[in-house]
Motif scaffolding. Sequence first.
Motif, short mmCIF file in Angstrom:
data_model
loop_
_atom_site.label_atom_id
_atom_site.label_comp_id
_atom_site.label_asym_id
_atom_site.label_seq_id
_atom_site.Cartn_x
_atom_site.Cartn_y
_atom_site.Cartn_z
N TYR A 1 0.84 -1.19 0.00
CA TYR A 1 0.00 0.00 0.00
C TYR A 1 0.88 1.25 0.00
N ALA A 2 0.34 2.34 -0.52
CA ALA A 2 1.11 3.58 -0.56
C ALA A 2 1.41 4.09 0.85
N ASP A 3 0.45 3.92 1.75
CA ASP A 3 0.61 4.34 3.13
C ASP A 3 -0.53 3.75 3.96
N GLN A 4 -0.55 4.09 5.25
CA GLN A 4 -1.59 3.54 6.12
C GLN A 4 -2.98 4.02 5.72
N ALA A 5 -3.08 5.24 5.22
CA ALA A 5 -4.38 5.76 4.80
C ALA A 5 -4.92 4.96 3.62
N HIS A 6 -4.04 4.57 2.71
CA HIS A 6 -4.43 3.74 1.56
C HIS A 6 -4.96 2.39 2.04
N LEU A 7 -4.26 1.79 2.99
CA LEU A 7 -4.72 0.54 3.58
C LEU A 7 -6.10 0.71 4.20
N ALA A 8 -6.28 1.78 4.96
CA ALA A 8 -7.56 2.00 5.64
C ALA A 8 -8.69 2.17 4.64
N ARG A 9 -8.45 2.88 3.53
CA ARG A 9 -9.48 3.06 2.51
C ARG A 9 -9.85 1.72 1.87
N ASP A 10 -8.85 0.92 1.57
CA ASP A 10 -9.11 -0.36 0.93
C ASP A 10 -9.91 -1.29 1.85
N VAL A 11 -9.56 -1.30 3.12
CA VAL A 11 -10.28 -2.13 4.08
C VAL A 11 -11.74 -1.69 4.16
N ARG A 12 -11.96 -0.39 4.25
CA ARG A 12 -13.33 0.08 4.36
C ARG A 12 -14.13 -0.27 3.10
N GLU A 13 -13.51 -0.12 1.92
CA GLU A 13 -14.23 -0.40 0.68
C GLU A 13 -14.52 -1.89 0.50
N LEU A 14 -13.56 -2.75 0.83
CA LEU A 14 -13.72 -4.17 0.59
C LEU A 14 -14.40 -4.90 1.74
N ALA A 15 -14.14 -4.46 2.97
CA ALA A 15 -14.68 -5.15 4.14
C ALA A 15 -15.91 -4.48 4.72
N GLY A 16 -16.13 -3.19 4.37
CA GLY A 16 -17.31 -2.50 4.85
C GLY A 16 -17.22 -1.97 6.26
N LEU A 17 -16.03 -2.03 6.86
CA LEU A 17 -15.81 -1.54 8.21
C LEU A 17 -14.46 -0.85 8.29
N PRO A 18 -14.30 0.09 9.22
CA PRO A 18 -12.97 0.64 9.47
C PRO A 18 -12.03 -0.46 9.95
N LEU A 19 -10.74 -0.28 9.70
CA LEU A 19 -9.76 -1.31 10.03
C LEU A 19 -9.79 -1.68 11.50
N GLY A 20 -9.79 -0.68 12.38
CA GLY A 20 -9.78 -0.96 13.81
C GLY A 20 -11.01 -1.73 14.26
N GLU A 21 -12.18 -1.37 13.73
CA GLU A 21 -13.42 -2.07 14.09
C GLU A 21 -13.41 -3.50 13.57
N LEU A 22 -12.88 -3.68 12.34
CA LEU A 22 -12.82 -5.01 11.76
C LEU A 22 -11.95 -5.93 12.61
N LEU A 23 -10.89 -5.39 13.17
CA LEU A 23 -9.95 -6.20 13.96
C LEU A 23 -10.25 -6.14 15.45
N GLY A 24 -11.43 -5.71 15.78
CA GLY A 24 -11.85 -5.76 17.18
C GLY A 24 -11.27 -4.67 18.05
N GLY A 25 -10.97 -3.53 17.44
CA GLY A 25 -10.49 -2.39 18.22
C GLY A 25 -9.04 -2.40 18.56
N ARG A 26 -8.26 -3.29 17.88
CA ARG A 26 -6.82 -3.33 18.19
C ARG A 26 -6.16 -2.00 17.87
#
Length: 231
Positions: free
Chosen positions: A206-231
């Motif tokens: 990924y280009a950066d952490q923000a890019h990762l976060a956008r991809d997770v939200r688009e593909l998984a439908g949740l923010p990264l932290g919520e998807l991983l249980g608040g880690r």
Amino acid sequence: MYAERASRLGGAVVWTNSPGGPDDPGPGRVLPDGCMDLLWNDGRLLVAGPDTRAYTVEGATGGWAGVRFQPGAAPAFLGVPAHELRDRRVALDDLWPTPLVRGLTARVNAARDPANGLEEVVLDRAAGSERPDPLLRRVVAALEAGRPVSATADELGLGARQLHRRSLAAFGYGPKTLARVLRLQRALALARAGVPYAETAARTGYADQAHLARDVRELAGLPLGELLGGR
């Protein structure tokens, strides 16, 4: 409670999910992974096509069992191009003759363990079906390793259009989407193992952490932290 094990069918996984316990969080969220599944639920056989976004399981009751095929393997088994099942869950008798499916369903329902019964059905049927194109595993391996799509096509001696056409039939979408889905899975594996998000993004392309976060939200439908249980 979700559990899985390696199948006797090469590259496949047998899994079970028994919802309804006191700690059951509710509807399950199935993330895109490039795979397709043959499913058993409440005495029915279904097929889960390749997902381009998170699929939320709602309204179904009882336990689930499934055989998850490795990317590109299910279309040869089912006799249906993967793109026809993209983002869909369909009854198996929509794809195969009803009398055949009725007999297979009876076999699974009569088994002591539906997961084992389902695996036996898959093994029997796979013995008489076409073998997946071995080139498909090379495509998946290259994209899992983070190789660019254009370089993957060149290394396999395929034109871009030919690779795209074969990917649609085998995986349900083009190689760029498959690469994106596989990258998401690599990133989630690292993040779940405790790797910091910024490092996870860098290690998975990924280009950066923000890019990762956008991809997770688009593909998984949740923010990264919520998807991983608040880690």
